[in-house]
Design a protein around this motif. Structure first.
Motif: not given
Ligand SMILES: Cc1cc2nc3c(=O)[nH]c(=O)nc-3n(C[C@H](O)[C@H](O)[C@H](O)COP(=O)(O)OP(=O)(O)OC[C@H]3O[C@@H](n4cnc5c(N)ncnc54)[C@H](O)[C@@H]3O)c2cc1C
Lengths: 251, 329
Positions: B101-117
């Motif tokens: 969704t607009t939200s999921g597409r918004d925070y997932a990349p940020r999360l992936a960058a924080r956890l380096r995943l």
């Protein structure tokens, strides 16, 4: 105000055709600035007009990205950083973000702008990942930017409606359609672009093992379940549609 | 953290309750959990989300984690990233699935960058091959796909396009619901939500319409939209539009169908000169019958059309109107 706009050069989506024999898209047509990135450039220029300051555009890719940079400069951007990278689509977005963040960091921006996503790979990852690495907040699907020097009121599109938020600089904004109408470069702008500084940088790609890899683009098997009428005269197609509508009791 | 097991799904709750994409993730999450081994855990972030959590608990989850916090009343990237990072640490899953969704597409990349995943965006299919997650995602406007293969220990993260899987149904069993408290610091709350504006629809709503004829950029000019209006009249239907023509100012926003417009489920939906971008499809794929008129045989709209005509709309639409009027006469 220090403003940095990230842009990507992509194949013009209007020239992408699918080769039926190989099942592969042709991606070697004209290359253009990715469409959402044009909204980001326009937003950067408007912020400068309202708050003064400087707009720098950063673009990574093969030598051809020079054309994308020239377009941004011709629209009114002050200067640019060109990062040499054979193909920005061969590395994952997080690796690319790690490369870009070094150059962005040097400029100490108040506002970083990107497009909502690129026209070609469409991940929409780069903006949030840059913001995370820079330690600043980001907002996606941005359709309106109002505000003062350090505090902004921003509208973003969501499934529930337009979300209105306030946020302070430094921040990253991802431009969405509806935000503005990008200006066309003027003749004067095109002349001026030639004299504007473009810094050339070579990227240091990190050596860490990738966490993902991906295949060449391919055309999926058609999973059409319905009827598709093709290659017949409009009147014949219309007759078939009306017959079908009647069969489904829709007429 | 070491290689994890099981699947973690993030459910999403909107103003109207649990978004249906969450139930779709339960379906694919369940099949991945079976293929990879391990439990299916669902985390439900939001404010007053107990009811949504119950629905999830009854739809095939093994365990439900609820993060109920009034600061999660409206989506912000910072807060959601913090909450999901916490849930990942709590569960150490092999894979994490987030609604596209607009939200999921918004925070997932940020999360992936924080956890380096590694993260794959907007996936329409997910499978397990040799123990690794493999995702299929559309690119280049949806006509072309690429297959993403995850490597390393993970957790592997995917945002999943709404509408890609069936919704999970109640199983008759109820999973345990555990409440989770997440510390949110100033850094997680840098964005302050003022309000969410709802469009004034001028009293007209598309979501109850029985028939809709919608037009897109293929109409070329605002004046040519009369073709759509005429076809709508002939079919006794309401008029809808794609975002492209709403952004261009040809049509009012309340006619926009899609992710950031109306979600409609009419008996008949006719798409004229609309390519069928995912953000449009999520708003209308619930229609019983979909008719598409488009000159590009590869336009994604044909994939979901019950009846498609590949042709020039400026010729086809007038012919269809004539034929309908003849049939009625
Ligand atoms: C976060 C986000 C949210 C979004 N929300 C929405 C939303 O709510 N609703 C929405 O609709 N979009 C939404 N979009 C935009 C979406 O991605 C597409 O850009 C948009 O739907 C395209 O509109 P279109 O199909 O009219 O235009 P195009 O994609 O340009 O398609 C035009 C079509 O017309 C066809 N055509 C052209 N000429 C002719 C002719 N003579 N005869 C027949 N066919 C012809 C072409 O083949 C093409 O397929 C969103 C995007 C993002 C990133």
């Amino acid at each position: 105000m220090r403003i940095v706009v990230l842009i990507k050069q992509v194949p013009d989506m209007n020239t992408v055709k699918i080769d039926r024999a190989t099942g592969k898209p042709t991606l070697d047509g004209q290359r253009v600035v990715s469409s959402f990135d044009e909204y980001a450039i326009e937003a950067g220029l408007r912020l400068k007009e309202q708050h003064e300051g400087e707009v720098t555009v950063i673009c990574a890719g093969p030598p051809s990205v020079k054309d994308a940079i020239t377009r941004a400069l011709a629209m009114g951007v002050d200067n640019a950083v060109q990062i040499a990278l054979p193909n920005a689509n061969d590395i994952d977005t997080l690796t690319l973000a790690t490369v870009l963040v070094v150059e962005i960091g040097k400029l100490e921006p108040d506002v970083v702008l990107t497009g909502q996503n690129s026209d070609d790979y469409q991940t929409g990852h780069l903006g949030p990942q840059l913001a995370e690495l820079l330690g600043i907040p980001h907002l996606s699907s941005v359709t309106r930017i109002d505000g003062g020097d350090s505090e902004f009121s921003v509208q973003r599109d969501t499934e529930d409606g337009k979300q209105v938020v306030t946020v302070s600089t430094p921040l990253l904004l991802m431009a969405m359609t509806g935000l503005n109408e990008p200006r066309l470069p003027s003749i004067k702008g095109m002349m001026a672009a030639k004299r504007k500084p473009v810094e050339q940088v070579t990227a240091d790609l990190p050596s860490a093992a990738p966490s993902l890899s991906w295949s060449e683009p391919f055309v999926p098997e058609r999973t059409v379940t319905g009827t598709v009428v093709q290659g017949v005269a409009a009147s014949e197609a219309a007759t078939q549609l009306v017959t079908w509508l009647k069969e489904q009791k829709l007429l | 953290m070491g290689k994890g097991t099981g699947i973690l799904v993030v459910a999403e709750v909107g103003e109207d309750g649990l978004r249906t994409g969450s139930l779709e993730l339960l379906t694919v999450g369940r099949s991945l959990a079976e293929a990879m081994g391990g439990e299916l855990t669902v985390v439900v972030p939001g404010a007053e989300v107990v009811e949504a959590a119950r629905t999830v608990a009854a739809s095939g989850a093994d365990r439900v984690l609820v993060v109920d916090d009034e600061r999660l009343a409206s989506f912000t990237s910072g807060a959601w990233t913090a909450v999901v990072v916490h849930a990942v640490a709590e569960t150490n899953p092999a894979a994490l699935l987030i609604p596209g969704t607009t939200s999921g597409r918004d925070y997932a990349p940020r999360l992936a960058a924080r956890l380096r995943l590694g993260l794959a965006a907007d996936c329409v299919d997910l499978a397990v091959e040799d123990g690794a997650l493999v995702a299929t995602r559309p690119i280049l406007g949806g006509r072309v796909q690429t297959v993403v293969r995850f490597e390393g220990d993970g957790p592997w993260i995917a945002t999943v396009r709404p509408g890609s899987f069936e919704r999970a149904k109640p199983t008759g069993e109820e999973a345990e619901i555990v409440s989770l408290t997440v510390e949110l610091g100033d850094d997680d709350l840098k964005v302050r939500v003022v309000e969410t504006l709802h469009e004034d629809t001028g009293g007209k709503r598309l979501d109850n319409a029985e028939r809709i004829v919608a037009g897109g950029r293929g109409l070329k000019e605002p004046d040519r939209f009369n073709l759509v209006e005429d076809l709508a009249r002939a079919l006794n239907a309401s008029v809808g539009a794609s975002r492209a023509v709403v952004d261009a100012g040809w049509r009012p926003h309340h006619e926009q169908v899609g992710q950031t417009g109306q979600t409609v489920a009419p008996r008949l939906y006719v798409a004229v000169g609309i390519s069928g971008a995912v953000q449009h499809l999520v708003g209308m794929q619930g229609a019983d019958y979909i008719v598409a008129i488009n000159r590009d045989p590869d336009a994604p709209i044909f994939k979901i059309a019950s009846f498609g005509i590949v042709g020039d709309l400026f010729e086809v639409v007038p012919a269809v109107i004539e034929e309908i009027n003849a049939a009625r006469a």
